[in-house]
Scaffold this motif. Structure first.
Motif, PDB file in Angstrom:
ATOM      1  N   GLU A  32      -2.672   3.656   2.619  1.00 30.40           N
ATOM      2  CA  GLU A  32      -2.497   3.729   4.062  1.00 30.40           C
ATOM      3  C   GLU A  32      -2.370   5.215   4.386  1.00 30.40           C
ATOM      4  O   GLU A  32      -1.354   5.847   4.114  1.00 30.40           O
ATOM      5  CB  GLU A  32      -1.220   2.964   4.441  1.00 30.40           C
ATOM      6  CG  GLU A  32      -0.942   2.954   5.912  1.00 30.40           C
ATOM      7  CD  GLU A  32       0.340   2.164   6.228  1.00 30.40           C
ATOM      8  OE1 GLU A  32       0.674   1.224   5.467  1.00 30.40           O
ATOM      9  OE2 GLU A  32       1.001   2.514   7.209  1.00 30.40           O
TER      10      GLU A  32
ATOM     11  N   ILE B  65      -6.664   2.210  11.142  1.00 34.19           N
ATOM     12  CA  ILE B  65      -5.318   1.754  11.506  1.00 34.19           C
ATOM     13  C   ILE B  65      -5.217   1.925  13.015  1.00 34.19           C
ATOM     14  O   ILE B  65      -5.343   3.038  13.526  1.00 34.19           O
ATOM     15  CB  ILE B  65      -4.236   2.595  10.791  1.00 34.19           C
ATOM     16  CG1 ILE B  65      -4.405   2.495   9.262  1.00 34.19           C
ATOM     17  CG2 ILE B  65      -2.845   2.140  11.221  1.00 34.19           C
ATOM     18  CD1 ILE B  65      -3.481   3.410   8.483  1.00 34.19           C
TER      19      ILE B  65
ATOM     20  N   ARG C 189       1.701   4.840   1.166  1.00 36.96           N
ATOM     21  CA  ARG C 189       1.403   5.501   2.433  1.00 36.96           C
ATOM     22  C   ARG C 189       1.502   7.015   2.275  1.00 36.96           C
ATOM     23  O   ARG C 189       2.414   7.527   1.645  1.00 36.96           O
ATOM     24  CB  ARG C 189       2.388   5.023   3.496  1.00 36.96           C
ATOM     25  CG  ARG C 189       2.241   5.759   4.792  1.00 36.96           C
ATOM     26  CD  ARG C 189       3.162   5.200   5.861  1.00 36.96           C
ATOM     27  NE  ARG C 189       3.302   6.197   6.933  1.00 36.96           N
ATOM     28  CZ  ARG C 189       3.868   5.964   8.102  1.00 36.96           C
ATOM     29  NH1 ARG C 189       4.367   4.781   8.360  1.00 36.96           N
ATOM     30  NH2 ARG C 189       3.940   6.916   9.000  1.00 36.96           N
TER      31      ARG C 189
ATOM     32  N   ARG D 142       0.831  -1.193   0.000  1.00 34.55           N
ATOM     33  CA  ARG D 142       0.000   0.000   0.000  1.00 34.55           C
ATOM     34  C   ARG D 142       0.866   1.243   0.000  1.00 34.55           C
ATOM     35  O   ARG D 142       1.858   1.313   0.711  1.00 34.55           O
ATOM     36  CB  ARG D 142      -0.888   0.038   1.239  1.00 34.55           C
ATOM     37  CG  ARG D 142      -1.878  -1.094   1.295  1.00 34.55           C
ATOM     38  CD  ARG D 142      -2.736  -0.998   2.525  1.00 34.55           C
ATOM     39  NE  ARG D 142      -3.574  -2.169   2.618  1.00 34.55           N
ATOM     40  CZ  ARG D 142      -4.701  -2.338   1.923  1.00 34.55           C
ATOM     41  NH1 ARG D 142      -5.111  -1.382   1.115  1.00 34.55           N
ATOM     42  NH2 ARG D 142      -5.410  -3.433   2.041  1.00 34.55           N
TER      43      ARG D 142
ATOM     44  N   LEU E  74      -7.233   2.931   6.295  1.00 30.46           N
ATOM     45  CA  LEU E  74      -6.940   2.379   4.982  1.00 30.46           C
ATOM     46  C   LEU E  74      -8.122   2.727   4.092  1.00 30.46           C
ATOM     47  O   LEU E  74      -9.270   2.537   4.504  1.00 30.46           O
ATOM     48  CB  LEU E  74      -6.791   0.857   5.037  1.00 30.46           C
ATOM     49  CG  LEU E  74      -5.750   0.260   5.979  1.00 30.46           C
ATOM     50  CD1 LEU E  74      -5.743  -1.259   5.836  1.00 30.46           C
ATOM     51  CD2 LEU E  74      -4.366   0.832   5.683  1.00 30.46           C
TER      52      LEU E  74
END
Lengths: 259, 556
Positions: B186, B155, B8, B6, B165
């Motif tokens: 993320e 998260i 971020r 993912r 997320l």
């Protein structure tokens, strides 16, 4: 490779449409708008060609102020800049006039390739792309299913009727109208959306590009078609239903002789 | 399977939901950064580092309300709006109030409109337009507003939350990646603000995990609305009527509304508390019936339906407010039960809670402390603000109607005389689905409401008018934990209430080889969350579908 993509903003597919009082366009209150779906495939194709061969993608849209939203969407997906041909009365233009305005805006750009969707989902003329090619003096091909660029030549696959395809070659520069479903359209990314804020959208006025024009076709009236088909369920025991059906086939549908 | 990679991104503040509360929070933060430049610079804060997520295709598309706006919070947020921008916010000022009691054939007008339902100085608005108008200002302030992105999962962070997320895009119906698969991001933030509206899917998990429930569990109402265009002269713009009684009777809590808008438009709807005993009660059909009352029919006949929508609202009030802070997180707006059930209003309270959250967050970020302790200031700010002044005296209001309309009116009068205390304080409630009576096989084969196609409609016709659309090839976003239970135990015990409570015909019991099975038409879902609330076994979980999916409440 410098690629221009023509993207039109059209009423969202979910919008319940109502015809405007003058009868030549829809009422725009209470509906939202989105990128013409066939154009989104053209945009995706342009972005893929850029990723493969380098260059620049310019998104072009003719429409009212709100059309900028569609350009922003194109920029968020990866187009480099936008060109907005502003015209609040865009819906009065016939395909030839629209193509003329687009051609005036695109001439100075000197693109290697111009992509459009096959047709728009609102007017659905399916002519603008082809007329644009003619006005720019470029070769064109329609209903494109795949594009390969080799040196200065395009190798193209066209969709024909009844499951047939045609392969052909075209020199660059050229204009192509893209068949829907040619690719799987990407999603805008968060970074793309953020980056789009810094990209340029230049506005050109249609009235300056094309101060006067004569329409070659005029939209007389838009209307909802009268329902003419009718479904009827015949119920009852099979013998009765069969007799009723026979009656109807003879006297209503008149597909059987009434001997 | 290898773990998903993912991307971020790190934000200072992440707001989930671009409704009035979330947008007011964002705008107030931008104002604070602007007016306290030195402090903001010292803390490294900028508007660009504030993110707002919205699951709808565009801002406002999932916003549904009556709606009457008490401009109190908006006046505090943008004091100039009444001079410069009333037209952008309001459809029309309220010009006339009335409350009616309906019997099947008659409408009795209350001689005096009860004070809580007086709307002088308020505006009839489209919440869709209000959200769009606020969003323009949020974007102008430099904040990053992302539409078509949902908060899919929190998260976690030891004792709180560290961000969300976003949902994965481009999965097929079996959860396998399609060629345009894009994993969710993320998104980490120093403070995450949940502004998801009623029954937020992230809020629900947060409240459960940390046991944040207030004195009472949350209870909800379901509002079903249609926007109509009627022949000229039927209704004055700014005419506001609320109804009690028929078709809900005096046992069920709820009522109707009729608001006159500009250009011969009418907003009308029916709200029903989601705590009714009959599992085969059909809120959509009740609303359709409401329109056949002579009082309503006269108004609508010859007109046409423009839009349809349905959305839940929190009824629980002060005692259902969850603890609204955790380490790195706040809950605001409808997600935090900030609605006044007595005045039938929540937009202004939601916005105010967003503004107070923004002030809390700004102070916390400047001090470099976003722990639960630092963010608990938010609750204090609520208690010191007019939110408490407004909600505390009506803390037992909704509960008072537990025994029906007449005893409810008596209790609420008594509560008004005793500063909200009444005879029971706090008056406890149970979750709405516990109100169902068991059928134990005595299911009545009710015929589904069909409608005449002009004044009244079946659910599919209405769903069409909600502009709802989803990517068809994606995992089902309505997760039923035990599908075997539907055709067996639920059929016998409750007669499959999902077929009745859903105002968008999502749930359908079908027969396959003699077995009753549940079919989920997830594409119809208008994101009202009724199923998550009212399924008797609490086995339906609503999670956000691929961003951009859902209704389109243009002009609602």
């Amino acid at each position: 490779m410098k690629i221009a993509v023509c993207v039109k903003q059209v009423p969202a597919k979910d919008a319940p449409l109502h015809i405007a009082p003058d009868g030549t366009w829809i009422r725009e209150t209470d509906i939202s708008f989105e990128m013409n779906e066939p154009d989104s495939y053209a945009l995706e194709e342009a972005l893929r060609l850029k990723e493969k061969h380098g260059g620049e993608v310019v998104a072009v849209s003719l429409g009212p102020e709100r059309a900028k939203q569609t350009l922003k969407e194109a920029l968020a997906k990866g187009a480099d800049r936008g060109l907005h041909i502003a015209d609040e009365e865009f819906y009065r233009l016939d395909p030839l006039t629209a193509a003329r305005a687009l051609a005036r805006a695109l001439e100075p750009e000197r693109c290697d390739l111009v992509l459009t969707g096959l047709q728009s989902e609102d007017h659905g003329f399916g002519q603008t792309g082809v007329l644009l090619a003619e006005l720019l003096g470029l070769p064109h091909a329609t209903i494109i299913m795949s594009i390969e660029v080799q040196n200065e030549t395009l190798r193209l696959k066209r969709e024909l009727e009844a499951g047939w395809f045609q392969w052909l070659e075209l020199p660059l520069p050229a204009v192509l109208t893209i068949q829907s479903g040619i690719n799987k359209v990407r999603y805008a990314t968060l970074k793309g959306i953020m980056a789009a804020k810094k990209k340029e959208i230049r506005t050109l006025l249609r009235t300056e590009l094309l101060p006067s024009f004569e329409l070659t076709q005029k939209l007389e009236r838009i209307y909802v078609p009268q329902k003419t088909k009718k479904t009827e369920f015949l119920q009852g025991p099979p013998k009765e239903v069969a007799a009723k059906l026979l009656e109807k086939l003879k006297h209503e549908a008149r597909v059987l002789g009434s001997s | 399977m290898k773990p998903v990679e993912r991307e971020r991104l790190d934000a200072d503040v992440l707001i989930v939901g671009a409704g009035p509360a979330g947008l007011a929070c964002a705008l107030r933060l931008a104002q604070l950064i602007e007016t306290n430049r030195d402090a903001a610079a010292a803390a490294g804060l900028s508007a660009e580092n504030i993110y707002v997520l919205e699951k709808a295709r565009e801002v406002g598309a999932h916003q549904l309300s009556g709606a009457i706006l008490d401009p109190r919070a908006l006046r505090e947020l943008l004091p100039e709006f009444e001079q410069t921008a009333v037209a952008g916010v309001s459809d029309t000022p309220v010009s006339e109030d009335a409350v009616y009691f309906l019997t099947e054939r008659r409408a009795w007008k209350f001689p005096v409109t009860p004070p809580p339902l007086r709307n002088h100085g308020h505006y009839v608005v489209s919440l869709n337009r209000l959200a769009k108008w606020l969003a323009e200002r949020v974007e102008q302030a430099g904040i990053n507003l992302f539409t078509q992105f949902a908060g899919a999962e929190l998260i976690w962070n030891h004792t709180g939350i560290a961000g969300v997320l976003t949902e994965d895009k481009g999965l097929d119906k079996n959860g396998r990646p399609k060629p345009n698969y894009t994993p969710g991001y993320e998104l980490r933030a120093r403070v995450t603000v949940l502004a998801e509206g009623p029954r937020g899917s992230l809020t629900k998990t947060l409240v459960q995990r940390y046991g944040l429930d207030g004195v009472n569990p949350q209870v909800y109402g379901l509002g079903i609305k249609e926007l109509w265009e009627v022949p000229a002269g039927r209704i004055r713009p700014g005419f506001v009527a609320h109804t009690m009684g028929w078709p809900l009777g005096t046992r069920l809590y709820g009522g109707g509304w009729i608001y006159g808008l500009q250009q011969n438009r009418v907003s009308l709807g029916l709200v029903v508390a989601l705590e009714y005993p009959d599992p085969q009660f059909d809120p959509h059909a009740a609303f359709q019936k409401f329109k056949t009352h002579p009082f309503v029919r006269r108004l609508l006949e010859g007109g046409r339906l423009v839009r349809y929508g349905a959305k839940t609202l929190p009824y629980g009030g002060w005692y259902s407010m969850p603890r609204p802070y955790v380490d790195g997180g706040l809950i605001i707006g409808d997600s935090a039960s900030l609605l006044n059930a007595q005045r039938l209003k929540g937009i202004h309270i939601g916005m105010k809670s967003g503004m107070l959250a923004a002030e809390t967050i700004f102070e916390a970020l400047c001090a470099g402390d976003t722990s639960a302790k630092a963010l608990s200031v938010f609750q204090k700010k609520i208690e010191q603000s007019w939110i408490r002044e407004e909600l505390w005296p009506v803390r037992n209001f909704h509960q008072a109607f537990h025994g029906g309309l007449w005893s409810g009116l008596l209790h609420s009068a008594l509560q008004m005389l005793t500063g909200g205390r009444g005879l029971r304080d706090p008056w406890r409630t149970r979750p709405g689905h516990e109100a169902y009576h068991r059928l134990d096989g005595q299911r009545s084969p009710t015929a589904r409401f069909k409608g005449d196609g002009r004044l009244t409609f079946d659910r599919l016709t209405d769903v069409y008018h909600s502009g709802t659309r989803h990517e068809e090839d994606q995992p089902c976003h309505l997760i039923v934990a035990d599908l075997n239970l539907c055709g067996t135990r639920c059929t016998i015990e409750y007669g499959n209430p999902c077929e009745y409570f859903c105002p968008a015909a999502v749930y359908e019991m079908t027969k396959e080889r003699g077995e009753r099975r549940l079919k989920i038409n997830a594409s119809n879902c208008v994101h009202c969350k009724t199923c998550d609330i009212m399924d008797p076994y609490e086995i339906i979980t609503w999670v956000p579908p691929e961003g951009g999916g859902g209704p389109n409440y243009e002009g609602m």
